[in-house]
Design a protein around this motif. Structure first.
Motif, mmCIF file in Angstrom:
data_model
loop_
_atom_site.group_PDB
_atom_site.id
_atom_site.type_symbol
_atom_site.label_atom_id
_atom_site.label_comp_id
_atom_site.label_asym_id
_atom_site.label_seq_id
_atom_site.Cartn_x
_atom_site.Cartn_y
_atom_site.Cartn_z
ATOM 1 N N THR A 230 0.817 -1.211 0.000
ATOM 2 C CA THR A 230 0.000 0.000 0.000
ATOM 3 C C THR A 230 0.850 1.261 0.000
ATOM 4 N N GLY A 231 1.828 1.268 0.883
ATOM 5 C CA GLY A 231 2.679 2.452 0.984
ATOM 6 C C GLY A 231 3.380 2.734 -0.330
ATOM 7 N N PHE A 232 3.818 1.658 -0.969
ATOM 8 C CA PHE A 232 4.532 1.791 -2.235
ATOM 9 C C PHE A 232 3.595 2.344 -3.303
ATOM 10 N N ARG A 233 2.433 1.697 -3.423
ATOM 11 C CA ARG A 233 1.454 2.114 -4.436
ATOM 12 C C ARG A 233 1.038 3.564 -4.272
ATOM 13 N N SER A 234 0.721 3.951 -3.052
ATOM 14 C CA SER A 234 0.150 5.290 -2.917
ATOM 15 C C SER A 234 1.202 6.378 -3.137
ATOM 16 N N ARG A 235 2.445 6.054 -2.767
ATOM 17 C CA ARG A 235 3.471 7.065 -3.038
ATOM 18 C C ARG A 235 3.668 7.235 -4.547
ATOM 19 N N LEU A 236 3.615 6.120 -5.274
ATOM 20 C CA LEU A 236 3.752 6.208 -6.722
ATOM 21 C C LEU A 236 2.581 7.004 -7.317
ATOM 22 N N GLU A 237 1.387 6.645 -6.829
ATOM 23 C CA GLU A 237 0.199 7.297 -7.371
ATOM 24 C C GLU A 237 0.229 8.806 -7.160
ATOM 25 N N ALA A 238 0.819 9.203 -6.050
ATOM 26 C CA ALA A 238 0.923 10.644 -5.784
ATOM 27 C C ALA A 238 1.682 11.341 -6.907
ATOM 28 N N ASP A 239 2.521 10.581 -7.602
ATOM 29 C CA ASP A 239 3.239 11.151 -8.749
ATOM 30 C C ASP A 239 2.642 10.669 -10.063
ATOM 31 N N GLY A 240 1.458 10.114 -9.961
ATOM 32 C CA GLY A 240 0.787 9.703 -11.186
ATOM 33 C C GLY A 240 1.341 8.451 -11.823
ATOM 34 N N VAL A 241 2.034 7.634 -11.032
ATOM 35 C CA VAL A 241 2.580 6.394 -11.579
ATOM 36 C C VAL A 241 1.803 5.211 -11.007
ATOM 37 N N VAL A 242 1.480 4.268 -11.860
ATOM 38 C CA VAL A 242 0.772 3.080 -11.388
ATOM 39 C C VAL A 242 1.764 1.933 -11.191
ATOM 40 N N ALA A 243 1.719 1.336 -10.021
ATOM 41 C CA ALA A 243 2.627 0.220 -9.743
ATOM 42 C C ALA A 243 2.190 -1.006 -10.517
ATOM 43 N N LEU A 244 3.107 -1.576 -11.296
ATOM 44 C CA LEU A 244 2.812 -2.820 -12.009
ATOM 45 C C LEU A 244 3.043 -3.990 -11.070
ATOM 46 N N GLU A 245 2.210 -4.996 -11.222
ATOM 47 C CA GLU A 245 2.379 -6.165 -10.359
ATOM 48 C C GLU A 245 2.003 -7.425 -11.115
ATOM 49 N N PRO A 246 2.704 -8.532 -10.844
ATOM 50 C CA PRO A 246 2.238 -9.806 -11.397
ATOM 51 C C PRO A 246 0.902 -10.111 -10.719
ATOM 52 N N ASP A 247 0.106 -10.991 -11.318
ATOM 53 C CA ASP A 247 -1.222 -11.174 -10.742
ATOM 54 C C ASP A 247 -1.270 -12.169 -9.588
ATOM 55 N N GLU A 248 -0.109 -12.419 -9.003
ATOM 56 C CA GLU A 248 -0.089 -13.236 -7.789
ATOM 57 C C GLU A 248 0.820 -12.583 -6.760
ATOM 58 N N THR A 249 0.587 -12.930 -5.516
ATOM 59 C CA THR A 249 1.546 -12.520 -4.491
ATOM 60 C C THR A 249 2.296 -13.763 -4.053
ATOM 61 N N ALA A 250 3.403 -13.559 -3.371
ATOM 62 C CA ALA A 250 4.205 -14.702 -2.937
ATOM 63 C C ALA A 250 3.449 -15.509 -1.892
ATOM 64 N N ALA A 251 3.557 -16.819 -1.983
ATOM 65 C CA ALA A 251 2.938 -17.676 -0.975
ATOM 66 C C ALA A 251 3.711 -17.535 0.334
ATOM 67 N N ARG A 252 5.015 -17.437 0.218
ATOM 68 C CA ARG A 252 5.852 -17.191 1.380
ATOM 69 C C ARG A 252 6.958 -16.247 0.949
ATOM 70 N N PRO A 253 7.450 -15.432 1.855
ATOM 71 C CA PRO A 253 8.435 -14.415 1.453
ATOM 72 C C PRO A 253 9.834 -14.986 1.348
ATOM 73 N N VAL A 254 10.036 -15.860 0.397
ATOM 74 C CA VAL A 254 11.331 -16.527 0.261
ATOM 75 C C VAL A 254 11.885 -16.357 -1.146
ATOM 76 N N MET A 255 13.131 -16.736 -1.341
ATOM 77 C CA MET A 255 13.818 -16.509 -2.597
ATOM 78 C C MET A 255 13.105 -17.176 -3.768
ATOM 79 N N ALA A 256 12.728 -18.431 -3.570
ATOM 80 C CA ALA A 256 12.086 -19.165 -4.666
ATOM 81 C C ALA A 256 10.843 -18.420 -5.160
ATOM 82 N N GLU A 257 10.118 -17.828 -4.242
ATOM 83 C CA GLU A 257 8.912 -17.115 -4.627
ATOM 84 C C GLU A 257 9.257 -15.817 -5.351
ATOM 85 N N GLY A 258 10.334 -15.185 -4.964
ATOM 86 C CA GLY A 258 10.775 -13.978 -5.658
ATOM 87 C C GLY A 258 11.093 -14.302 -7.114
#
Lengths: 371, 371
Positions: A230-258
DNA sequence: CTGTTAGCGCCTTCAA
DNA sequence: TTGAAGGCGCTAACAG
């Protein structure tokens, strides 16, 4: 270490010395289990007197020379108080539960260290358990801690789905959340300002001139990742930039998921972003690998920002720009809070929030617009 | 999390329900402390029957329908067994002490993880303590563990000077050394073959054509560093090469000491070695820094070998050649050994020794003789 | 199969 | 300042 005798530990009645109630055979050597009563008998006083004499908080009730005598006898007999029995009687175990999601996550080490260091010296110790981000394990662990009558629990591995569980646990012991929290749950928490952290990452990339920016998100049911996003997205939006994202989030915050998310993103988008925000350093490395496989390099082709300032990030290739969190401090404060709750202190109301800092390194500083 | 009521936890007599011996006020909510007796009364049986019915190992002694009834009542009342009381009675706490030197050392995380994972499922939990390589702390920690009647202790942070202390501790509980051991002490140990590891590092460097080679040694009173040093030296000597060394060893195996030793070496020697063996990855990074300060680079000017294969070494600049140790496995085996000793199993005699593997990377592969 | 009895080792009343 | 008594919650041994 060759041919040691069996390491038996069989309790046997001990008849030779009427003073000693019991003895154990350890490594073939008879070792006494000296109790308060043994000390009392030898010192010629009542067990309660020994108890008082040996308790710093009660010593003043006993005459000085009695204390001295008891101490001497205790020493001679090698008396070792029994914290289990004491715990049963006093209703306090001087033990804290520490529940983490992943002991392998480098961010967790300083937190545990902070907790342990703060506990040491107060006679408290930490029972440690790993949930591997699994709800079932979390459930078992909390039950186990309740059964063991820990004085409090510090939970660094909370996910949204664990809320009911943890609220129930609160009925048996004070619970302190650390690093990850459960908004609206009323469970005290020590956290870092991840919305701000995400914002810092965004701001840094914007300042460097990036306009086509992606983020690889950690699990959305974990507060810290949700807020980074959220913090990332809204700061970008404040400058008119839309954050691109893959359509999934990581199942766990590990290297393989990155790695997986990065590949997914590259498959789904034709245009290569000029910068990527990975929700932690581990995922950043995964992304780095995925880029490498496609012949892309960082920071020439793509800039990368990680999160946590894992110790080695300064030495990696390239050194990774990252958001530094005060993990050790967080651990210490969580321990302090737990101790305060144990001692019946007032919960001051709001969570404690620690501030992150952006650490710029070559993974972003080395990028230059190719316009 | 705003304005939570005080988190009090005051035991109060509970009069409304004669079934419940006690109640607590937690977060302003009255919570019962249900005991075996409460369950027994409500189920219309004797407490021992409840105890048996709820103990998987004793359940067969109780009629099935009684078990069912007891289970139901226990559930209804939210009965939570008291492991402290049980521990006192049974003389077993189902708790292991885990003593490490430095929770911040990345090598220790997988070891602790291996221990924890092996314990989980057996109902055991790990009490964790950090000595920071300090003898006084080690002493206090072992006493604390003895007082808490842990069923066994796994010590990964042993130094030569701790031997007497640990042998004394053995009289109170089984002790297993992990990673670092005490030769001749007779204390069972799970270790890695560090002499071989040092030898592998030496051999690798010799094969690449190095003849002027230095090593930065970890503390000599820690078995693993002592053996790395010996193994390295003797392998070099077999090829007629003498290992160069600064005239000090590291006080602690940390980055700052690696930097200090590297500087010390450069000050003391005119000739620059073509390769350096640092006794762990942290020290290798310290050395790398010290070299950088003098304008020297790795691997062009000097090749470097580290030790441990810390997760990030593959991603550092340069990627570091290192000796990989099976930390997770070591933790699991140490836990297994501890469990075996607790259960009175035979100590098979010799230490278990795990084999290291050399992982060649750019920090050495990128070096080329300039002859 | 279930109840009775008797503590585990300690600490906290209460009384002297 | 000390002793006596009782019990924290549970379970093993012994009866029945």
């Amino acid at each position: 270490m060759n041919g040691d005798p069996a390491f038996r530990r069989t309790p046997v009645p001990y008849h030779d010395d009427p003073l000693l109630s019991f003895a154990f055979i350890v490594f073939g050597v008879v070792v006494s289990k000296v109790t308060l009563k043994d000390v009392a008998d030898k010192a010629g006083v009542h067990p309660s007197t020994v108890s008082r004499a040996l308790d710093p908080a009660k010593g003043y009730l006993v005459r000085d020379d009695t204390v001295a005598r008891v101490r001497t006898v205790a020493e001679e007999l090698g008396y070792q108080g029994d914290a289990v029995a004491s715990g049963l009687r006093r209703g306090r175990t001087n033990t804290l539960g520490v529940v983490v999601a992943d002991l392998g996550n480098p961010f967790i080490a300083p937190v545990v260290r902070g907790i342990e260091n703060q506990l040491e010296g107060r006679g408290l110790m930490a029972l440690i358990a790993e949930t591997r981000d699994d709800h079932g394990r979390m459930s078992r662990v909390m039950n186990n801690l309740a059964a063991r009558r820990v004085d409090a629990a510090i939970v660094t591995g909370a996910r949204t789905g664990d809320e009911r569980l943890l609220r129930r646990a609160q009925q048996q012991m004070p619970v302190v959340l650390a690093s990850r929290y459960l908004p609206g749950s009323g469970i005290p928490a020590i956290i870092h300002d991840d919305e701000r952290g995400g914002g810092l990452a965004a701001e840094h990339l914007l300042q460097l001139g990036h306009r086509c920016i992606a983020q690889l998100c950690g699990p959305a049911d974990i507060s810290s990742f949700y807020e980074r996003a959220t913090g990332f997205r809204s700061r970008l939006e404040a400058d008119g930039v839309v954050a691109l994202e893959p359509d999934e989030t990581a199942a766990r915050p590990v290297m393989a998921e990155g790695r997986r998310l990065m590949e997914l993103f590259l498959d789904q988008h034709d245009e290569l972003p000029t910068a990527i925000f990975a929700h932690n350093d581990l995922m950043a490395f995964g992304a780095l690998e995925a880029l490498g496989v496609r012949g892309l390099s960082c920071p020439q082709d793509v800039a990368i920002v990680g999160y946590n300032d894992t110790p080695m990030t300064a030495f990696t290739n390239p050194p990774i720009t990252t958001v530094r969190l005060p993990g050790y401090e967080l651990g210490r404060m969580a321990a302090d809070t737990a101790v305060m709750l144990i001692e019946g202190g007032q919960q001051t109301g709001s969570s404690l929030v620690l501030q992150p800092v952006l650490v710029p390194r070559h993974s972003t500083l080395g990028w230059h617009a190719t316009a």
